[in-house]
Design an enzyme around this catalytic site. Sequence first.
Site, short mmCIF file in Angstrom:
data_model
loop_
_atom_site.label_atom_id
_atom_site.label_comp_id
_atom_site.label_asym_id
_atom_site.label_seq_id
_atom_site.Cartn_x
_atom_site.Cartn_y
_atom_site.Cartn_z
N LYS A 29 31.15 38.44 41.08
CA LYS A 29 32.26 39.06 41.80
C LYS A 29 31.73 40.11 42.75
O LYS A 29 31.15 41.11 42.33
CB LYS A 29 33.24 39.68 40.80
N LYS A 57 33.68 34.70 43.11
CA LYS A 57 34.84 35.29 43.80
C LYS A 57 34.38 36.27 44.86
O LYS A 57 33.53 37.10 44.54
CB LYS A 57 35.70 35.99 42.74
N SER A 67 43.18 36.83 47.69
CA SER A 67 44.34 37.22 48.49
C SER A 67 44.04 37.30 49.98
O SER A 67 44.86 36.89 50.80
CB SER A 67 44.86 38.56 47.98
C1 PBG Z 1 41.15 43.04 39.17
C2 PBG Z 1 41.18 41.91 40.12
C3 PBG Z 1 41.17 41.93 41.52
C4 PBG Z 1 41.34 40.61 41.92
C5 PBG Z 1 41.38 39.83 40.79
N1 PBG Z 1 41.28 40.65 39.68
C6 PBG Z 1 41.12 43.07 42.43
C7 PBG Z 1 39.89 43.84 42.61
O1 PBG Z 1 38.85 43.58 42.02
O2 PBG Z 1 39.98 44.80 43.37
C8 PBG Z 1 41.46 40.15 43.34
C9 PBG Z 1 42.24 38.89 43.52
C10 PBG Z 1 42.66 38.63 44.91
O3 PBG Z 1 42.28 39.34 45.86
O4 PBG Z 1 43.41 37.67 45.09
N2 PBG Z 1 40.00 43.76 39.09
#
Ligand code: PBG
Length: 328
Positions: free
Chosen positions: A195, A248, A274
């Site tokens: 991530k 991700k 997103s």
């Molecule tokens: C929680 C989380 C996030 C996303 C998934 N789980 C946000 C982040 O890490 O700031 C992002 C998902 C998306 O952008 O669709 N930590």
Amino acid sequence: MEMSIRPRRLRGSEVLRKMVRETRMDKSSLIYPIFVKEGTNIKEEIPTMPGQYRYSVDTLPGTLEELLDAGVNKVMFFGIPDHKDEVGSQAYAQDGIVQKALEKARAELKNEMYLITDVCMCEYTSHGHCGVLCGTEVENDQTLELLAKTALSHVQAGADMVAPSDMMDGRVRAIREILDANNHKETPIMSYAVKYASAFYGPFRDAAGSAPSFGDRKSYQMDFHNRREGLKEAILDVEEGADIIMVKPALSYLDMIREVKDAIDLPVAAYSVSGEYAMVKAGAKLGCIEEDRIICEMAASAYRAGTDIYLTYFAKEIAKFMDEGRIG
Ligand code: PBG
């Protein structure tokens, strides 16, 4: 004697092209992320993600039914609590928003819908970081305890799978241990292992109100310049007991999907986040791109890169395109 040159590629009919297609996808590999919040009779559109909504628990089953009708039978819940505090206590409260959503979905839909939960603190903490703070730093080990508690409470409320997204070190092991100790040995963990600290999460933070109130997530999410680090994270999570490894975002990280796929023996998931969704929607609204074709191409590229599972806000659309034979 003259030789005619034969085409190098197969150039037959659609039937032939589909027979020799190298990448196959089907609906069973799609997961739809969905936001649930406190309150009743709520279905409010997320401004930065047109076409995506925040649901209250009572409006959730209808939406889940629609997904099932489209052939999408896996969702991942994100909770938006009313009350946030320093230690994110609503994340692991028995009557927390995700716990209530799970109970409702289980009661109304039995086992038709496969229920996955995102396990993290950032939607629940007043400061918006993914763990408890010590000064301005996230305290890794203390956070592990809370994450494990959260995962267990989700499973007890009916989750089929948990997906930790916090990026704390050791969280997969901590969650595996607590689930095993409580008779949930069979419950799989999908780890957000690879991530990256990404601007593509912008609209999500708007949707969940989870942007950090100070600083950023760079101390626990990865630098997007790094490839080996991503692989290392994946391998560590495999060792800790993860069942599925997630990469991700998806679109700018197709190389990492392929790397992870080649390096490990577990199923790989890719999350089209997103910001990817928002870009497509915005581009289409401006008339700059053909939305449907872009959605198909983005999905196929993730599968071609090696993903087995695809998390996407376009799950319903993709399922429809599969029915229409446009991809698959
Ligand atoms: C929680 C989380 C996030 C996303 C998934 N789980 C946000 C982040 O890490 O700031 C992002 C998902 C998306 O952008 O669709 N930590």
